[in-house]
Scaffold this motif. Structure first.
Motif, PDB file in Angstrom:
ATOM      1  N   ARG A  75       0.766  -1.183   0.192  1.00 15.83           N
ATOM      2  CA  ARG A  75       0.066  -0.011   0.101  1.00 15.83           C
ATOM      3  C   ARG A  75       0.808   1.298  -0.010  1.00 15.83           C
ATOM      4  NH1 ARG A  75      -4.139  -2.541   4.698  1.00 15.83           N
ATOM      5  NH2 ARG A  75      -2.028  -2.828   5.496  1.00 15.83           N
ATOM      6  N   LEU A 210      -1.318  -6.095  -2.980  1.00 18.79           N
ATOM      7  CA  LEU A 210      -2.367  -5.575  -3.909  1.00 18.79           C
ATOM      8  C   LEU A 210      -2.360  -6.396  -5.209  1.00 18.79           C
ATOM      9  CD1 LEU A 210      -1.481  -1.597  -3.716  1.00 18.79           C
ATOM     10  CD2 LEU A 210      -3.167  -2.955  -2.386  1.00 18.79           C
ATOM     11  N   ARG A 213      -5.670  -7.457  -5.565  1.00 21.32           N
ATOM     12  CA  ARG A 213      -6.559  -6.487  -5.560  1.00 21.32           C
ATOM     13  C   ARG A 213      -6.423  -5.978  -7.067  1.00 21.32           C
ATOM     14  NH1 ARG A 213      -5.866  -4.232   0.559  1.00 21.32           N
ATOM     15  NH2 ARG A 213      -6.540  -6.091   1.537  1.00 21.32           N
ATOM     16  N   ARG A 227      -3.518   1.472  -5.606  1.00 21.20           N
ATOM     17  CA  ARG A 227      -2.674   2.043  -4.700  1.00 21.20           C
ATOM     18  C   ARG A 227      -3.372   3.264  -4.274  1.00 21.20           C
ATOM     19  NH1 ARG A 227       2.455  -0.485  -4.485  1.00 21.20           N
ATOM     20  NH2 ARG A 227       2.586   0.127  -6.735  1.00 21.20           N
ATOM     21  N   ASP A 230      -6.784   3.037  -2.920  1.00 18.58           N
ATOM     22  CA  ASP A 230      -6.880   2.562  -1.513  1.00 18.58           C
ATOM     23  C   ASP A 230      -6.376   3.725  -0.669  1.00 18.58           C
ATOM     24  OD1 ASP A 230      -6.512  -0.068   0.443  1.00 18.58           O
ATOM     25  OD2 ASP A 230      -4.561   1.092   0.691  1.00 18.58           O
ATOM     26  N   ARG A 234      -8.930   4.778   2.661  1.00 25.23           N
ATOM     27  CA  ARG A 234      -8.055   4.903   4.077  1.00 25.23           C
ATOM     28  C   ARG A 234      -8.218   6.354   4.742  1.00 25.23           C
ATOM     29  NH1 ARG A 234      -2.925   2.973   4.327  1.00 25.23           N
ATOM     30  NH2 ARG A 234      -2.591   3.151   2.230  1.00 25.23           N
ATOM     31  N   PHE A 250     -10.876  -1.855   1.455  1.00 24.28           N
ATOM     32  CA  PHE A 250      -9.693  -1.783   0.635  1.00 24.28           C
ATOM     33  C   PHE A 250     -10.535  -1.556  -0.804  1.00 24.28           C
ATOM     34  CE2 PHE A 250     -10.655  -6.119   1.220  1.00 24.28           C
ATOM     35  CZ  PHE A 250     -11.021  -6.738  -0.010  1.00 24.28           C
ATOM     36  N   THR A 251      -9.813  -1.343  -1.825  1.00 25.99           N
ATOM     37  CA  THR A 251     -10.402  -1.134  -3.180  1.00 25.99           C
ATOM     38  C   THR A 251      -9.748  -2.216  -4.144  1.00 25.99           C
ATOM     39  OG1 THR A 251      -8.522   0.489  -3.844  1.00 25.99           O
ATOM     40  CG2 THR A 251     -10.504   1.487  -2.986  1.00 25.99           C
ATOM     41  N   CYS A 272     -13.442   1.378 -10.037  1.00 26.10           N
ATOM     42  CA  CYS A 272     -12.955   0.873  -8.681  1.00 26.10           C
ATOM     43  C   CYS A 272     -13.958   0.249  -7.867  1.00 26.10           C
ATOM     44  CB  CYS A 272     -12.356   2.004  -8.269  1.00 26.10           C
ATOM     45  SG  CYS A 272     -11.728   1.848  -6.412  1.00 26.10           S
TER      46      CYS A 272
END
Length: 327
Positions: A75, A210, A213, A227, A230, A234, A250-251, A272
């Motif tokens: 991240r 990631l 993801r 990245r 996310d 956050r 999270f994404t 997303c």
């Protein structure tokens, strides 16, 4: 390799007293297993590896060598955070390895999720082996495997970097002190060990990072979209009082595009997906209820600030039927 299983009669660790008892038992077991040898630990900075590190530091002190591998799938700001917390604040014996290009080159064009996980796991082992060759007396490899990892691997749901897939000629003996614990028990043990709350209650983060993801074949531009989105998610959760109240969020950026509009012009970009769930043990999970106004704010920021994103979706699926992660 000795088979490790969670005893059917084991009491769930829900109190400081039970956590202390587990710690005492594990310290004795670790000292007996390791002796005066050295241990190499993959230290991601997540809950599982941090608790593993704390147990090993207490058991064998300076004979623990922590290795933080930046595989390019972390991240935003995470490598810097790990170095600050562990090397600067905890004074750990930490080796930092930037292997971004190595991992992403290996993953280029690979879309199958199990293949991706196995590539990442294999590269981790090879990086550790290379670091071990630079050191004297490394005999053990420590891993932050926990019980849900084992259950999901045995059930064939998905492979875990900490559960299986190790090469037959691996020169290390495994050390897995929290292998029989559920996630909530790991946190209880970490708190009893004196780790800071920011570490103990940190969001879970998968070993493949990631990479699971960025659904489908990983590209650097789509990985960067994951990245950045996310980081926005956050930041907004923290600003709006949800940090520490939602278990994991999270994404995800899947590998397909749709038509959108930006500055009056047609775009052809990715969606997303926002994922936010609550759980106790990671075996089952429920979708967190997020205020719609906040979701709209997050969606606005992501679609206007993250290159390549023109839609924002919210995942309403519990576990089961969906897993927490996408791959």
């Amino acid at each position: 390799m000795e088979t490790i299983s969670r005893p059917a009669s084991m009491e769930r660790i829900t109190t400081p007293a039970l956590a202390k008892k587990f710690i005492e038992e594990q310290l004795a077991a670790l000292k007996a297993q390791i002796g005066s040898d050295k241990v190499l630990l993959a230290l991601s900075g997540g809950v599982d590896s941090s608790v593993t590190a704390a147990l090993l530091i207490r058991a064998i002190g300076k004979n623990l060598v922590c290795v933080h591998v930046n595989h390019g799938l972390l991240r935003k700001g995470e490598p810097e955070q790990v170095i600050r917390v562990f090397r600067d604040e905890m004074k750990a014996n930490l080796i930092y390895v930037d292997a971004t290009d190595r991992f992403l080159d290996k993953l280029a064009g690979v879309s199958d999720p199990e293949t991706k996980r196995k590539i990442i796991g294999k590269e981790f082992i090879e990086v550790f082996a290379e670091e071990a060759r630079k050191l004297d007396g490394i005999r053990f490899l420590a891993q932050g495997t926990i019980w849900p990892d084992i259950l999901e691997s045995e059930a064939g749901i998905k492979a875990h970097h900490n559960a299986g897939g190790l090469p037959d000629d691996l020169a290390f003996e495994l050390v897995e002190p929290v292998r029989i614990l559920f996630k909530d028990e790991v946190r209880m043990v970490g708190h009893e060990l004196g780790l800071p709350d920011s570490m103990v209650y940190r969001q879970p983060f998968p070993g493949p990072g990631l990479g699971v993801r960025c659904v489908g074949a990983i590209t650097r531009d789509r990985l960067e979209a994951v990245r950045e989105s996310d980081a926005i998610l956050r930041e907004e959760f923290a600003k709006n009082g949800l940090e520490g109240k939602v278990w994991q969020y999270f994404t995800v950026v899947p590998d397909f595009k749709s038509t959108g509009i930006s500055d009056g012009k047609r775009t052809w970009d990715w969606p997303c997906i926002i994922r936010a769930v609550n759980t106790v043990d990671a075996v089952t999970a429920e979708v967190a209820e997020i205020p719609f106004s906040l979701l709209k704010q997050i969606a606005y920021r992501i679609t206007h600030e993250v290159k390549g994103i023109n839609r924002c979706l919210f995942d309403c699926s519990d576990k089961p039927t969906g897993t927490i992660e996408y791959e």
